[in-house]
Design a protein around this motif. Structure first.
Motif, PDB file in Angstrom:
ATOM      1  N   ALA A 297       2.265  12.679  11.494  1.00 23.00           N
ATOM      2  CA  ALA A 297       1.675  11.583  10.735  1.00 23.00           C
ATOM      3  C   ALA A 297       2.640  10.896   9.790  1.00 23.00           C
ATOM      4  O   ALA A 297       2.352   9.813   9.308  1.00 23.00           O
ATOM      5  N   ALA A 298       3.761  11.464   9.504  1.00 23.23           N
ATOM      6  CA  ALA A 298       4.652  10.915   8.488  1.00 23.23           C
ATOM      7  C   ALA A 298       5.068   9.472   8.739  1.00 23.23           C
ATOM      8  O   ALA A 298       4.913   8.638   7.864  1.00 23.23           O
ATOM      9  N   PRO A 299       5.568   9.096   9.915  1.00 17.82           N
ATOM     10  CA  PRO A 299       5.993   7.712  10.084  1.00 17.82           C
ATOM     11  C   PRO A 299       4.842   6.709   9.991  1.00 17.82           C
ATOM     12  O   PRO A 299       4.975   5.685   9.353  1.00 17.82           O
ATOM     13  N   ALA A 300       3.728   7.007  10.590  1.00 22.54           N
ATOM     14  CA  ALA A 300       2.607   6.075  10.574  1.00 22.54           C
ATOM     15  C   ALA A 300       2.047   5.910   9.172  1.00 22.54           C
ATOM     16  O   ALA A 300       1.760   4.804   8.738  1.00 22.54           O
ATOM     17  N   SER A 301       1.856   6.998   8.449  1.00 23.66           N
ATOM     18  CA  SER A 301       1.277   6.888   7.123  1.00 23.66           C
ATOM     19  C   SER A 301       2.235   6.237   6.150  1.00 23.66           C
ATOM     20  O   SER A 301       1.802   5.602   5.209  1.00 23.66           O
ATOM     21  N   ALA A 302       3.523   6.358   6.362  1.00 26.99           N
ATOM     22  CA  ALA A 302       4.483   5.730   5.459  1.00 26.99           C
ATOM     23  C   ALA A 302       4.385   4.220   5.559  1.00 26.99           C
ATOM     24  O   ALA A 302       4.394   3.524   4.558  1.00 26.99           O
ATOM     25  N   THR A 303       4.280   3.676   6.751  1.00 27.32           N
ATOM     26  CA  THR A 303       4.198   2.226   6.912  1.00 27.32           C
ATOM     27  C   THR A 303       2.822   1.713   6.505  1.00 27.32           C
ATOM     28  O   THR A 303       2.719   0.639   5.924  1.00 27.32           O
ATOM     29  N   GLN A 304       1.794   2.479   6.785  1.00 31.34           N
ATOM     30  CA  GLN A 304       0.452   2.091   6.359  1.00 31.34           C
ATOM     31  C   GLN A 304       0.414   2.068   4.835  1.00 31.34           C
ATOM     32  O   GLN A 304      -0.153   1.161   4.235  1.00 31.34           O
ATOM     33  N   GLY A 305       1.048   3.038   4.221  1.00 33.22           N
ATOM     34  CA  GLY A 305       1.097   3.099   2.765  1.00 33.22           C
ATOM     35  C   GLY A 305       1.861   1.932   2.173  1.00 33.22           C
ATOM     36  O   GLY A 305       1.474   1.388   1.136  1.00 33.22           O
ATOM     37  N   ALA A 306       2.941   1.525   2.822  1.00 35.21           N
ATOM     38  CA  ALA A 306       3.716   0.383   2.327  1.00 35.21           C
ATOM     39  C   ALA A 306       2.869  -0.888   2.364  1.00 35.21           C
ATOM     40  O   ALA A 306       2.919  -1.706   1.435  1.00 35.21           O
ATOM     41  N   CYS A 307       2.115  -1.050   3.413  1.00 31.76           N
ATOM     42  CA  CYS A 307       1.222  -2.207   3.545  1.00 31.76           C
ATOM     43  C   CYS A 307       0.155  -2.185   2.451  1.00 31.76           C
ATOM     44  O   CYS A 307      -0.041  -3.178   1.730  1.00 31.76           O
ATOM     45  N   ALA A 308      -0.517  -1.064   2.297  1.00 32.23           N
ATOM     46  CA  ALA A 308      -1.577  -0.941   1.296  1.00 32.23           C
ATOM     47  C   ALA A 308      -1.024  -1.102  -0.118  1.00 32.23           C
ATOM     48  O   ALA A 308      -1.648  -1.751  -0.966  1.00 32.23           O
ATOM     49  N   ASN A 309       0.138  -0.540  -0.390  1.00 28.54           N
ATOM     50  CA  ASN A 309       0.742  -0.681  -1.717  1.00 28.54           C
ATOM     51  C   ASN A 309       1.111  -2.127  -2.015  1.00 28.54           C
ATOM     52  O   ASN A 309       0.995  -2.583  -3.144  1.00 28.54           O
ATOM     53  N   TYR A 310       1.559  -2.853  -1.007  1.00 30.15           N
ATOM     54  CA  TYR A 310       1.888  -4.270  -1.196  1.00 30.15           C
ATOM     55  C   TYR A 310       0.634  -5.055  -1.560  1.00 30.15           C
ATOM     56  O   TYR A 310       0.647  -5.881  -2.470  1.00 30.15           O
ATOM     57  N   VAL A 311      -0.461  -4.788  -0.858  1.00 24.74           N
ATOM     58  CA  VAL A 311      -1.733  -5.456  -1.160  1.00 24.74           C
ATOM     59  C   VAL A 311      -2.165  -5.106  -2.583  1.00 24.74           C
ATOM     60  O   VAL A 311      -2.552  -5.984  -3.368  1.00 24.74           O
ATOM     61  N   ARG A 312      -2.077  -3.828  -2.940  1.00 28.86           N
ATOM     62  CA  ARG A 312      -2.462  -3.361  -4.276  1.00 28.86           C
ATOM     63  C   ARG A 312      -1.608  -4.032  -5.356  1.00 28.86           C
ATOM     64  O   ARG A 312      -2.118  -4.407  -6.412  1.00 28.86           O
ATOM     65  N   SER A 313      -0.310  -4.193  -5.072  1.00 28.72           N
ATOM     66  CA  SER A 313       0.590  -4.775  -6.074  1.00 28.72           C
ATOM     67  C   SER A 313       0.268  -6.246  -6.367  1.00 28.72           C
ATOM     68  O   SER A 313       0.740  -6.786  -7.362  1.00 28.72           O
ATOM     69  N   HIS A 314      -0.518  -6.870  -5.519  1.00 28.33           N
ATOM     70  CA  HIS A 314      -0.928  -8.250  -5.744  1.00 28.33           C
ATOM     71  C   HIS A 314      -2.344  -8.348  -6.312  1.00 28.33           C
ATOM     72  O   HIS A 314      -2.976  -9.402  -6.251  1.00 28.33           O
ATOM     73  N   GLY A 315      -2.837  -7.255  -6.860  1.00 27.05           N
ATOM     74  CA  GLY A 315      -4.096  -7.267  -7.591  1.00 27.05           C
ATOM     75  C   GLY A 315      -5.347  -7.005  -6.785  1.00 27.05           C
ATOM     76  O   GLY A 315      -6.451  -7.118  -7.313  1.00 27.05           O
ATOM     77  N   TYR A 316      -5.214  -6.639  -5.538  1.00 28.71           N
ATOM     78  CA  TYR A 316      -6.386  -6.356  -4.709  1.00 28.71           C
ATOM     79  C   TYR A 316      -6.722  -4.871  -4.744  1.00 28.71           C
ATOM     80  O   TYR A 316      -5.823  -4.029  -4.866  1.00 28.71           O
ATOM     81  N   LEU A 317      -8.004  -4.565  -4.650  1.00 28.30           N
ATOM     82  CA  LEU A 317      -8.424  -3.176  -4.539  1.00 28.30           C
ATOM     83  C   LEU A 317      -8.186  -2.704  -3.116  1.00 28.30           C
ATOM     84  O   LEU A 317      -8.464  -3.431  -2.160  1.00 28.30           O
ATOM     85  N   VAL A 318      -7.687  -1.502  -2.996  1.00 27.22           N
ATOM     86  CA  VAL A 318      -7.405  -0.941  -1.675  1.00 27.22           C
ATOM     87  C   VAL A 318      -8.434   0.137  -1.375  1.00 27.22           C
ATOM     88  O   VAL A 318      -8.557   1.103  -2.121  1.00 27.22           O
TER      89      VAL A 318
END
Length: 94
Positions: free
Chosen positions: A26-47
């Motif tokens: 799961a490490a590679p998939a969750s790392a990229t999914q996490g990067a996507c979700a963190n980017y959304v979060r960093s722009h003020g959206y709830l994840v």
């Protein structure tokens, strides 16, 4: 006594494999999914589950260029992420 050691070693090996295998897979998939979700979060959206599900659709790489996955774009838009550049950039990170 020897049989007991063999059983303990076998049990320990099975437990170690059961713990390590999902983490390695799961490490590679969750790392990229996490990067996507963190980017959304960093722009003020709830994840939440919808954003995480959208971010699970990784970017597509043709060998020459990388493009965002249409399922990711649609999922983030349906989850309420309104800014086009946030959606595009987030999905490129997926």
């Amino acid at each position: 006594m020897k049989l007991q050691r063999v059983r303990m070693l076998g049990t320990a090996s099975a437990v170690a494999a059961a713990v390590a295998l999902p983490v390695m897979a799961a490490a590679p998939a969750s790392a990229t999914q996490g990067a996507c979700a963190n980017y959304v979060r960093s722009h003020g959206y709830l994840v939440g589950p919808k954003v995480n599900a959208a971010c699970s659709h990784g970017a597509l790489f043709s060998g020459v260029i990388k493009v965002p996955n249409a399922a990711c774009i649609l999922g983030l838009t349906r989850a309420g992420v309104n800014k086009g550049e946030v959606v595009q950039s987030a999905c490129m990170r997926a």
